[in-house]
Write an enzyme that holds these catalytic residues in place. Structure first.
Site, mmCIF file in Angstrom:
data_model
loop_
_atom_site.group_PDB
_atom_site.id
_atom_site.type_symbol
_atom_site.label_atom_id
_atom_site.label_comp_id
_atom_site.label_asym_id
_atom_site.label_seq_id
_atom_site.Cartn_x
_atom_site.Cartn_y
_atom_site.Cartn_z
ATOM 1 N N HIS A 30 31.700 44.215 38.325
ATOM 2 C CA HIS A 30 31.032 45.045 37.694
ATOM 3 C C HIS A 30 29.462 45.315 37.776
ATOM 4 O O HIS A 30 29.001 44.171 37.940
ATOM 5 C CB HIS A 30 31.579 45.030 36.017
ATOM 6 C CG HIS A 30 30.885 46.181 35.499
ATOM 7 N ND1 HIS A 30 31.259 47.644 35.342
ATOM 8 C CD2 HIS A 30 29.943 46.470 34.413
ATOM 9 C CE1 HIS A 30 30.544 48.426 34.719
ATOM 10 N NE2 HIS A 30 29.943 47.681 33.863
ATOM 11 N N CYS A 120 31.066 52.193 39.571
ATOM 12 C CA CYS A 120 30.056 51.661 38.743
ATOM 13 C C CYS A 120 28.811 51.229 39.814
ATOM 14 O O CYS A 120 27.618 51.175 39.648
ATOM 15 C CB CYS A 120 30.363 50.507 37.894
ATOM 16 S SG CYS A 120 31.235 49.183 38.565
#
Length: 169
Positions: A30, A120
């Site tokens: 992430h 992301c």
């Protein structure tokens, strides 16, 4: 090239405003952008309650995300992370003031999310460089292409075998 050092919520390292933060989740990475004073900006699924961390399978397939300013330690949780401005050699980072201004403008906005085309990593690299890039997405697209090609080859082999059997009878 300097060794990459991993950090955690209990050992935060020294990220600087505008740095890209790569957080290591069990099955993927992430990405967030460091704002300063312990805060990051990142995208989280719209339909997931706090603290939304993109840790569920549902979040990976979400089509919408919300831009959130959160404490780095809360987003990292028990995972590890490192500062990873890996595209600095390819793209010139925007001035830090511009990165932060652009990031703050997006806080609490809803944005589209697509695992392969707008994830992301794309989000934070767009803020840092003005260009949305994602090696993670490129690897996934490559793997999908390989699987598709392999499935096509097996289908073709099956078709050829069935035709050769038909001729024997």
């Amino acid at each position: 090239m300097a060794a990459i050092q991993s950090f955690s919520a209990t050992h935060p390292g020294d990220p600087q405003p505008g740095d890209l933060i790569e957080i290591f989740r069990p099955a993927y990475q992430h990405w967030a952008l460091y704002l300063g004073d312990g805060y990051i900006i990142n995208v989280t699924p719209v339909d997931e309650g706090p603290p939304a961390t993109f840790s569920s399978a549902k979040s990976v397939f979400s089509r919408k995300a919300r831009v959130r300013m959160q404490l780095l330690k809360d987003v990292v949780g028990n995972d590890s992370y490192h500062i990873n401005n890996k595209y600095d050699g390819t793209y010139a980072p925007l001035p830090v003031e511009e990165i932060i201004r652009r990031a703050e403008y997006l806080i609490d906005q809803e944005v589209s999310y697509d695992l392969l085309g707008n994830n992301c990593e794309h989000f934070v690299t767009l803020l840092r460089y003005g260009e949305g890039v994602s090696d993670q997405a490129k690897r996934a697209i490559g793997a999908i292409g390989f699987v598709t090609a392999a499935a096509g080859a097996f289908s073709l082999l099956g078709l050829l075998r069935s035709r050769s059997r038909e001729r024997q009878y």
